[in-house]
Design a protein around this motif. Structure first.
Motif, PDB file in Angstrom:
ATOM      1  N   ALA A   1       0.860  -1.185   0.000  1.00 20.15           N
ATOM      2  CA  ALA A   1       0.000   0.000   0.000  1.00 20.15           C
ATOM      3  C   ALA A   1       0.893   1.231   0.000  1.00 20.15           C
ATOM      4  CB  ALA A   1      -0.915  -0.001   1.221  1.00 20.15           C
ATOM      5  N   PRO A   2       1.274   1.703  -1.166  1.00 17.95           N
ATOM      6  CA  PRO A   2       2.162   2.871  -1.230  1.00 17.95           C
ATOM      7  C   PRO A   2       1.538   4.105  -0.575  1.00 17.95           C
ATOM      8  CG  PRO A   2       2.049   1.762  -3.355  1.00 17.95           C
ATOM      9  CD  PRO A   2       1.004   1.148  -2.512  1.00 17.95           C
ATOM     10  N   VAL A   3       0.217   4.290  -0.739  1.00 19.32           N
ATOM     11  CA  VAL A   3      -0.451   5.413  -0.068  1.00 19.32           C
ATOM     12  C   VAL A   3      -1.302   4.844   1.060  1.00 19.32           C
ATOM     13  CG1 VAL A   3      -2.009   7.363  -0.352  1.00 19.32           C
ATOM     14  CG2 VAL A   3      -0.592   6.606  -2.274  1.00 19.32           C
ATOM     15  N   ARG A   4      -0.945   5.223   2.307  1.00 25.97           N
ATOM     16  CA  ARG A   4      -1.696   4.664   3.422  1.00 25.97           C
ATOM     17  C   ARG A   4      -2.583   5.703   4.110  1.00 25.97           C
ATOM     18  NH1 ARG A   4       3.074   2.653   3.094  1.00 25.97           N
ATOM     19  NH2 ARG A   4       4.056   4.094   4.553  1.00 25.97           N
ATOM     20  N   ALA A   5      -2.302   6.968   3.882  1.00 25.88           N
ATOM     21  CA  ALA A   5      -3.139   8.007   4.497  1.00 25.88           C
ATOM     22  C   ALA A   5      -4.513   7.993   3.837  1.00 25.88           C
ATOM     23  CB  ALA A   5      -2.478   9.366   4.324  1.00 25.88           C
ATOM     24  N   GLY A   6      -5.535   7.811   4.643  1.00 28.76           N
ATOM     25  CA  GLY A   6      -6.891   7.824   4.098  1.00 28.76           C
ATOM     26  C   GLY A   6      -7.297   6.545   3.409  1.00 28.76           C
ATOM     27  N   LEU A   7      -6.459   5.527   3.479  1.00 33.87           N
ATOM     28  CA  LEU A   7      -6.814   4.254   2.843  1.00 33.87           C
ATOM     29  C   LEU A   7      -7.983   3.624   3.600  1.00 33.87           C
ATOM     30  CD1 LEU A   7      -5.770   2.210   0.618  1.00 33.87           C
ATOM     31  CD2 LEU A   7      -4.675   0.995   2.493  1.00 33.87           C
ATOM     32  N   PRO A   8      -9.078   3.310   2.910  1.00 37.43           N
ATOM     33  CA  PRO A   8     -10.200   2.656   3.611  1.00 37.43           C
ATOM     34  C   PRO A   8      -9.749   1.319   4.212  1.00 37.43           C
ATOM     35  CG  PRO A   8     -10.858   3.365   1.405  1.00 37.43           C
ATOM     36  CD  PRO A   8      -9.378   3.534   1.488  1.00 37.43           C
ATOM     37  N   ASN A   9     -10.528   0.799   5.153  1.00 38.34           N
ATOM     38  CA  ASN A   9     -10.172  -0.465   5.795  1.00 38.34           C
ATOM     39  C   ASN A   9     -10.000  -1.588   4.774  1.00 38.34           C
ATOM     40  OD1 ASN A   9     -10.283   0.729   8.238  1.00 38.34           O
ATOM     41  ND2 ASN A   9     -12.111  -0.377   8.958  1.00 38.34           N
ATOM     42  N   LEU A  10      -9.059  -2.472   5.066  1.00 41.98           N
ATOM     43  CA  LEU A  10      -8.910  -3.662   4.235  1.00 41.98           C
ATOM     44  C   LEU A  10     -10.111  -4.572   4.450  1.00 41.98           C
ATOM     45  CD1 LEU A  10      -5.213  -4.328   5.201  1.00 41.98           C
ATOM     46  CD2 LEU A  10      -5.992  -3.633   2.939  1.00 41.98           C
ATOM     47  N   VAL A  11     -10.596  -5.209   3.430  1.00 42.41           N
ATOM     48  CA  VAL A  11     -11.732  -6.122   3.592  1.00 42.41           C
ATOM     49  C   VAL A  11     -11.251  -7.571   3.557  1.00 42.41           C
ATOM     50  CG1 VAL A  11     -13.972  -6.862   2.742  1.00 42.41           C
ATOM     51  CG2 VAL A  11     -13.325  -4.478   2.595  1.00 42.41           C
ATOM     52  N   ASP A  12     -10.817  -8.048   2.427  1.00 38.86           N
ATOM     53  CA  ASP A  12     -10.315  -9.417   2.414  1.00 38.86           C
ATOM     54  C   ASP A  12      -9.286  -9.656   1.315  1.00 38.86           C
ATOM     55  OD1 ASP A  12     -12.001  -9.644   0.229  1.00 38.86           O
ATOM     56  OD2 ASP A  12     -13.472 -10.880   1.229  1.00 38.86           O
ATOM     57  N   VAL A  13      -8.625 -10.777   1.438  1.00 40.24           N
ATOM     58  CA  VAL A  13      -7.655 -11.228   0.446  1.00 40.24           C
ATOM     59  C   VAL A  13      -8.170 -12.587  -0.012  1.00 40.24           C
ATOM     60  CG1 VAL A  13      -5.241 -11.772  -0.024  1.00 40.24           C
ATOM     61  CG2 VAL A  13      -5.820 -10.103   1.754  1.00 40.24           C
TER      62      VAL A  13
END
Lengths: 245, 648
Positions: A149-161
């Motif tokens: 995740a190169p941009v982590r500021a404001g990244l919505p929550n991870l859901v699934d892999v």
């Protein structure tokens, strides 16, 4: 009798000639196509067939606000529509697994006749899936992948892999073997990147599986990961082919 | 000659004089003075409006109909029901309908507005009480239509006046109000109705407490929409930015408080939970059939004796029970999945060592069930219209092993496919098929399912049929299409208790909330009447082990589950999933499980196994279900309805 024949002929003449009328509007023969470029790799975005679309609005029509049309994006990260009406269009990549594109590309003119317009878009995906490996032991398939995740500021929550397996060339959310044996192995996170992996760019190597596969089949395999934005579409790894002996 | 002139003159005189009189009001038509000027006229006017209220009753299509509330071919409502659409029932007819059907009842809202605007002219003809009551009733009706809109679209245009069709674009094209204003408008209309209507009314018409009941439901919806929409990730969507789809979370408690207040007002109306029968299962079943139930707040009546095509009859009985034993036509279309049975107190069917429990009779599965569950569903051995239900999926010649060895019914499991005595160990079959084991002919299936060679019509998938709302007092020969007349309970005290409990819990009043849960569970006959409050956070739901995008306390999840236990099959579930903003997670490859009964031939006993539905069907809702798109035709007429809802 003759009279009837004449009347009949006359009616036929009138009837048939009324059918022949040339449309005063050009047929839809304008084309638009292009690539969706991943800003990190410079290559077309790894996608699934028709998972999301390019939205277009025809602006030549001014009598009312136009309703958008959608051009689906293909698995190779390109799109193409060769049956559009000539005119002026606004275009926007919308609803895909990337940071929202706020600038609508305005006034793309698609000419009448044979114009072959190309319009590329560059997007910044939420996540990258790298170091994708598959390993097959007997009929058990194990998958490994690393999230970035190169941009982590404001990244919505991870859901699934989630693993995607398919017996055709098309593999992703729009076409995969949808059985609990595979779906249940997905890693459900539902938390922020920071909570899941800390403030680092790369996750550890994640393992999914073992997944039961059948002997004698060739699988196309990839992994997707998504975040809880409005559309919750997947970012994908590349596709690997697994031949089960 | 003179005679002719005379005749001619007379004729002319007649013709011309006739012309003058053509301008008269036709006597056969009722105008506003006749309709609004007396109570019976108003009643007639309102009847038409009541008929169109957005009530999801027996005839409601959950999918694929432009006229879902008054569908054509409405015998098919059983297949297209909201329960089948949203996965509350299991069958194969319809999938999740994310986009809705373009509900847009501004014609009916106009009817109400015509009344509200013109009724004051006739005030002198009424006593104050009657005048206020009728005016209040009109506000109630308008609020109901706006509720039908708000729960689908969020913010919609609020039209309070009768528009002049010639007024021009500026007046006729109304923009959308915010979602907050829309729910607040519903609140204000209902508050007016509550303040102006009397405490009682004839059956099928609103009164003060009916308005309060609608207030309780709508304000609970608004509260959860305000609280949970933020977790959908719609923040960048134009409609959400403009406040049209979503409410500031800070307003949630305002709405929850309205819901609590309305619920408490309903309690003052003298309603009580239905407790007429000693047998709690029977009691729960009768509650929906007794028109004099003290729990009913508002019912929509149906009637077997009315003419056809009035949509005042329905086909519920014919579409829920097996034909020909219990009904005369068609047969069952919907079955309760095991995922919902599990919510209730359930008889143990797997031993602690993992082996299936051996039952002497198939119907022993009912021994330890919660009575409410038996009042909601029919199981093997229950009797309806003189015939007993008989449900079995197949035969195991022998079953040595654990329940898990059957691999949820998979054809790949060795215990299912291994060959014993020249036949596969698990034997499945069609209607009436038999098999010979050790010289004895055995029926492979029950008389009502599950038939392996047939689809979902009249073929029990799993182990239960729906009992709620089934009228056992009808004869089998009468239970046909368009022949049912039992009423639909629109509001009942049980729902209001659950609304109040949920709103109280959201407001942090946990103990008080569980006071209501206790009343519900006591009547239901549940083993634990009042579970201890558990404030541990979780984001895992019960059904389909859904992963919510937010954390809630476990006891709040319990209240949500209690709602589903109590209101199963009453067309609440889909709207609840939507307002909790969990529909896309609960219905995420939601692959129904079924509880299947097998006869174990060598032991002469029965076992029950938890299986995945035979056709491996799943239900999936997308995030676009939370707000339906504004109908395209309406946007074509009025561009001010844009921006459209998120994801459209």
């Amino acid at each position: 009798m003759k009279k009837i024949a004449y009347i009949f002929l006359g009616v036929m003449l009138v009837g048939l000639s009324s059918c022949y009328k040339k449309d005063n509007w050009d047929e839809p023969n304008a084309q638009i196509h292009g690539n969706i470029i991943d800003s990190y790799t410079g290559k077309p975005l790894l996608s699934s067939q028709a998972d999301w679309s390019i939205r277009i609005w025809e602006r030549s029509w001014t009598a009312s606000v136009p309703i958008n049309q959608d051009i689906p994006v293909k698995q190779d990260g390109t799109y193409n529509n060769s049956k559009l009406f000539g005119g002026t269009y606004d275009m926007l990549p919308y609803g895909g697994p990337f940071w929202p594109v706020t600038d609508t590309t305005k006034n793309v003119v698609l000419g009448k006749g044979t114009t072959n317009g190309q319009q590329d878009f560059t997007v910044t995906p939420y996540l990258q899936l790298v170091d994708f490996e598959t390993s097959l032991v007997g009929t058990n398939l194990t998958l490994k992948v690393r999230l970035k995740a190169p941009v982590r500021a404001g990244l919505p929550n991870l859901v699934d892999v989630k693993p995607f397996l398919s017996l055709t060339n098309f593999v992703g959310e729009s076409n995969y073997i949808n059985i609990p044996e595979y779906n249940d192995t997905r890693i459900q996170l539902n938390k922020s990147w920071i909570d899941a992996y800390g403030d680092v760019e790369s996750s550890p190597l994640l393992t999914i599986g073992p997944l039961p596969v059948k002997s004698g089949y060739t699988y196309n395999v990839r992994i997707g990961a998504n975040v809880n934005d409005a559309n919750r579409k997947y970012n994908y790894s590349e596709i690997k082919q697994v031949i089960v002996p | 000659m003179n005679r002719y002139i005379l005749l001619y003159t007379v004729l002319l005189a007649m013709i011309f004089s006739a012309c003058q009189k053509l301008d008269l009001e036709p006597k056969g038509r009722l105008g506003q003075p006749e309709i609004f000027g007396n109570e019976f006229g108003v009643k007639k006017y309102f009847t038409g409006i009541y008929n169109y209220l957005p009530i999801e009753d027996f005839n409601y299509y959950g999918a694929n109909s432009g006229t879902a509330y008054r569908p054509d071919n409405y015998w098919e409502a059983g297949k297209n029901s909201q329960g089948n659409m949203s996965g509350e029932f299991f069958n194969t007819w319809v999938g999740v309908n994310n986009g809705g059907f373009g509900y847009w009842p501004y014609d009916r809202i106009r009817d109400v507005n015509v009344f509200i605007q013109n009724f004051p002219t006739y005030q002198s003809k009424y006593t104050t009480e009657v005048y206020n009551a009728l005016m209040g009733e009109a506000y109630f009706l308008r609020a109901y239509f706006y509720f039908g809109l708000a729960k689908r679209y969020g913010g919609v245009p609020i039209v309070k006046e009768v528009q002049d069709p010639l007024a021009g674009k500026d007046v006729l094209e109304v923009s959308r109000n915010t979602e907050y204003d829309t729910w607040k408008f519903i609140h204000d209309d209902l508050q007016f109705a509550i303040d102006n209507m009397p405490a009682t009314s004839e059956s099928g018409r609103a009164n003060k407490y009916v308005a309060a009941a609608l207030m309780s439901r709508t304000m609970l919806y608004a509260g959860s929409i305000a609280k949970y929409t933020q977790y959908l990730g719609f923040q960048a969507e134009p409609a959400t930015k403009a406040g049209l789809a979503g409410i500031d979370p800070g307003k949630a408690n305002e709405f929850f408080q309205y819901a609590v207040d309305a619920g408490k007002l309903v309690e003052a109306g003298g309603y009580t939970l239905y407790q007429k029968e000693g047998d709690l299962a029977l009691n729960f079943a009768r509650l929906f059939l007794d028109p004099a139930s003290p729990e009913n707040i508002f019912i929509k009546d149906f009637d077997q004796s009315v003419p056809g095509d009035t949509r005042l009859r329905h086909s519920y009985d014919a579409l829920m029970s097996p034909q020909p034993d219990m009904v005369a036509d068609v047969g069952a279309e919907s079955y309760p999945p095991f995922d919902f049975m599990e919510l209730y107190d359930m008889t143990t069917y797997t031993n602690s060592d993992g082996t299936p429990v051996r039952f002497t009779n198939r119907s022993d599965i009912k021994n330890d069930m919660e009575p409410r569950m038996r009042g909601t569903m029919y199981f093997d051995g229950d009797v309806l219209r003189g015939k007993a239900f008989s449900i079995q999926r197949g035969i195991y010649q022998t079953y040595k092993g654990t329940a898990a060895d059957a691999q949820a019914g998979s054809n790949a499991a060795p215990i299912n496919t291994m060959i014993v005595n020249g036949k596969s160990n698990r034997i499945l079959g069609g209607r009436g098929w038999t098999t010979n084991i050790n010289g004895v002919d055995l029926n492979i299936t029950g008389a009502h399912g599950n038939f392996d060679d047939q689809g979902g019509e009249n073929n029990c998938w799993g182990s239960a049929f729906v009992r709620k709302y089934i009228n056992p007092d009808m004869k089998q020969s009468e239970a046909g299409l368009y022949r049912s007349g039992q009423h639909w309970v629109v509001f009942r005290l049980g729902e209001i208790y659950l609304n109040t409990a949920e709103a109280l819990y959201e407001l942090g009043k946990r103990d008080e909330a569980f006071g209501y849960i206790e009343k519900i569970r006591d009547r239901a006959g549940a083993k634990v009447k009042r579970p201890a409050i558990d404030q541990t956070s979780t984001n895992i739901g019960t059904i389909n082990k859904a992963h919510y995008p937010y954390q809630i306390e476990k006891s709040l999840q319990f209240i949500r589950d209690e709602r589903e236990r109590e209101l199963y099959g009453e067309n609440h579930w889909w709207w609840d999933l939507r307002r909790w903003r969990t529909a896309d997670q609960v219905l995420k490859q939601f692959r129904h499980r079924v509880l299947s009964c097998y006869y174990v031939a060598d032991e002469k006993k029965y076992i029950y196994l938890d299986e995945i539905n035979r056709i491996n069907r799943d239900w999936t809702a997308s995030k676009s279900c939370f707000y339906e798109p504004i109908p395209a035709g309406e946007i074509g007429k009025n561009n001010k309805l844009l921006p459209n809802n998120p994801l459209y």
